[in-house]
Motif scaffolding. Structure first.
Motif, PDB file in Angstrom:
ATOM      1  N   LYS A   1       0.833  -1.201   0.000  1.00 32.55           N
ATOM      2  CA  LYS A   1       0.000   0.000   0.000  1.00 32.55           C
ATOM      3  C   LYS A   1       0.875   1.261   0.000  1.00 32.55           C
ATOM      4  O   LYS A   1       0.589   2.218  -0.720  1.00 32.55           O
ATOM      5  N   CYS A   2       1.940   1.249   0.776  1.00 34.37           N
ATOM      6  CA  CYS A   2       2.856   2.402   0.817  1.00 34.37           C
ATOM      7  C   CYS A   2       3.556   2.582  -0.529  1.00 34.37           C
ATOM      8  O   CYS A   2       3.657   3.703  -1.036  1.00 34.37           O
ATOM      9  N   ARG A   3       4.056   1.502  -1.091  1.00 33.90           N
ATOM     10  CA  ARG A   3       4.747   1.577  -2.390  1.00 33.90           C
ATOM     11  C   ARG A   3       3.797   2.043  -3.487  1.00 33.90           C
ATOM     12  O   ARG A   3       4.173   2.847  -4.336  1.00 33.90           O
ATOM     13  N   ASP A   4       2.542   1.567  -3.450  1.00 29.70           N
ATOM     14  CA  ASP A   4       1.547   1.990  -4.439  1.00 29.70           C
ATOM     15  C   ASP A   4       1.271   3.495  -4.356  1.00 29.70           C
ATOM     16  O   ASP A   4       0.891   4.119  -5.344  1.00 29.70           O
ATOM     17  N   ASN A   5       1.484   4.068  -3.162  1.00 26.22           N
ATOM     18  CA  ASN A   5       1.285   5.505  -2.963  1.00 26.22           C
ATOM     19  C   ASN A   5       2.567   6.307  -3.140  1.00 26.22           C
ATOM     20  O   ASN A   5       2.620   7.478  -2.791  1.00 26.22           O
ATOM     21  N   GLY A   6       3.616   5.665  -3.650  1.00 27.01           N
ATOM     22  CA  GLY A   6       4.860   6.367  -3.953  1.00 27.01           C
ATOM     23  C   GLY A   6       5.819   6.516  -2.792  1.00 27.01           C
ATOM     24  O   GLY A   6       6.775   7.282  -2.861  1.00 27.01           O
ATOM     25  N   SER A   7       5.596   5.775  -1.715  1.00 28.36           N
ATOM     26  CA  SER A   7       6.450   5.866  -0.535  1.00 28.36           C
ATOM     27  C   SER A   7       7.870   5.388  -0.850  1.00 28.36           C
ATOM     28  O   SER A   7       8.069   4.388  -1.528  1.00 28.36           O
ATOM     29  N   GLU A   8       8.843   6.124  -0.342  1.00 27.22           N
ATOM     30  CA  GLU A   8      10.246   5.761  -0.557  1.00 27.22           C
ATOM     31  C   GLU A   8      10.962   5.389   0.730  1.00 27.22           C
ATOM     32  O   GLU A   8      12.182   5.315   0.763  1.00 27.22           O
ATOM     33  N   GLN A   9      10.204   5.155   1.806  1.00 26.48           N
ATOM     34  CA  GLN A   9      10.833   4.740   3.050  1.00 26.48           C
ATOM     35  C   GLN A   9      11.598   3.443   2.841  1.00 26.48           C
ATOM     36  O   GLN A   9      11.287   2.662   1.945  1.00 26.48           O
ATOM     37  N   LYS A  10      12.560   3.223   3.715  1.00 26.06           N
ATOM     38  CA  LYS A  10      13.271   1.952   3.737  1.00 26.06           C
ATOM     39  C   LYS A  10      12.475   1.011   4.631  1.00 26.06           C
ATOM     40  O   LYS A  10      12.129   1.356   5.761  1.00 26.06           O
ATOM     41  N   PHE A  11      12.141  -0.144   4.111  1.00 26.28           N
ATOM     42  CA  PHE A  11      11.410  -1.144   4.882  1.00 26.28           C
ATOM     43  C   PHE A  11      12.336  -2.298   5.218  1.00 26.28           C
ATOM     44  O   PHE A  11      13.083  -2.768   4.364  1.00 26.28           O
ATOM     45  N   ILE A  12      12.254  -2.737   6.469  1.00 31.27           N
ATOM     46  CA  ILE A  12      12.957  -3.927   6.932  1.00 31.27           C
ATOM     47  C   ILE A  12      11.903  -4.827   7.558  1.00 31.27           C
ATOM     48  O   ILE A  12      11.153  -4.384   8.431  1.00 31.27           O
ATOM     49  N   ILE A  13      11.844  -6.057   7.094  1.00 29.07           N
ATOM     50  CA  ILE A  13      10.919  -7.023   7.679  1.00 29.07           C
ATOM     51  C   ILE A  13      11.666  -7.831   8.727  1.00 29.07           C
ATOM     52  O   ILE A  13      12.782  -8.276   8.491  1.00 29.07           O
ATOM     53  N   PHE A  14      11.056  -7.982   9.895  1.00 25.88           N
ATOM     54  CA  PHE A  14      11.562  -8.917  10.885  1.00 25.88           C
ATOM     55  C   PHE A  14      10.393  -9.825  11.232  1.00 25.88           C
ATOM     56  O   PHE A  14       9.323  -9.366  11.586  1.00 25.88           O
TER      57      PHE A  14
END
Length: 156
Positions: free
Chosen positions: A79-92
């Motif tokens: 959802k964030c990527r679809d809205n153009g978000s450029e944050q760095k995501f880390i999955i744990f």
């Protein structure tokens, strides 16, 4: 980059920790605080709450679990990527399923760390991601300066 590498700028980084288990959020917060960076840390207990929080705030890094109520971590990132978000995501996550990792790669997730989180792997990941953030900040500042110079040259 060495394991003990630290950026000299000592900038503030805004972090969002997303997990439905308070003990996990506390553990990640403790690991972050042990690294010596200046963090502003927020928490959310599910993907929907995180998404709502992100719409009013800019986070540099989002650390998220996968399996959570209301909206899972993969849905949150999509959802964030679809809205153009450029944050760095880390999955744990405790999910050692190839399908999740494959989806994460497609969404440009910075890393996928299995629970229980290994502190040295976590530190290496945070150092790598902060390095990427700083490189993009330097690039943005350089581009802004060179872009302004070009504009001045064109007008003269």
């Amino acid at each position: 980059m060495t394991e003990n590498f630290r950026w000299e700028l000592r900038a503030m980084y805004k972090i969002l920790i997303v997990d439905d288990e308070k003990i996990e959020r506390n553990g990640i917060r403790m690991l972050l605080n042990s690294l010596g960076y200046s963090f502003e840390i927020a928490e959310a207990n599910n993907g929907q709450t995180a998404y709502d929080l992100m719409s009013g705030n800019e986070f540099d890094i989002v650390l998220t679990d996968i399996k959570m109520p209301f909206m899972n971590g993969i849905e949150l990132i999509k959802k964030c990527r679809d809205n153009g978000s450029e944050q760095k995501f880390i999955i744990f996550s405790g999910c050692n399923e190839f399908g999740y990792a494959k989806q994460a790669v497609k969404m440009d997730v910075s890393d996928y760390i299995l629970k229980p989180v290994d502190p040295s792997e976590f530190e290496d990941t945070i150092n790598k991601v902060i390095g990427e953030i700083e490189e993009s900040r330097v690039y943005a500042r350089t581009y802004a300066v060179s872009g302004n110079n070009r504009s001045l040259n064109v007008r003269n």
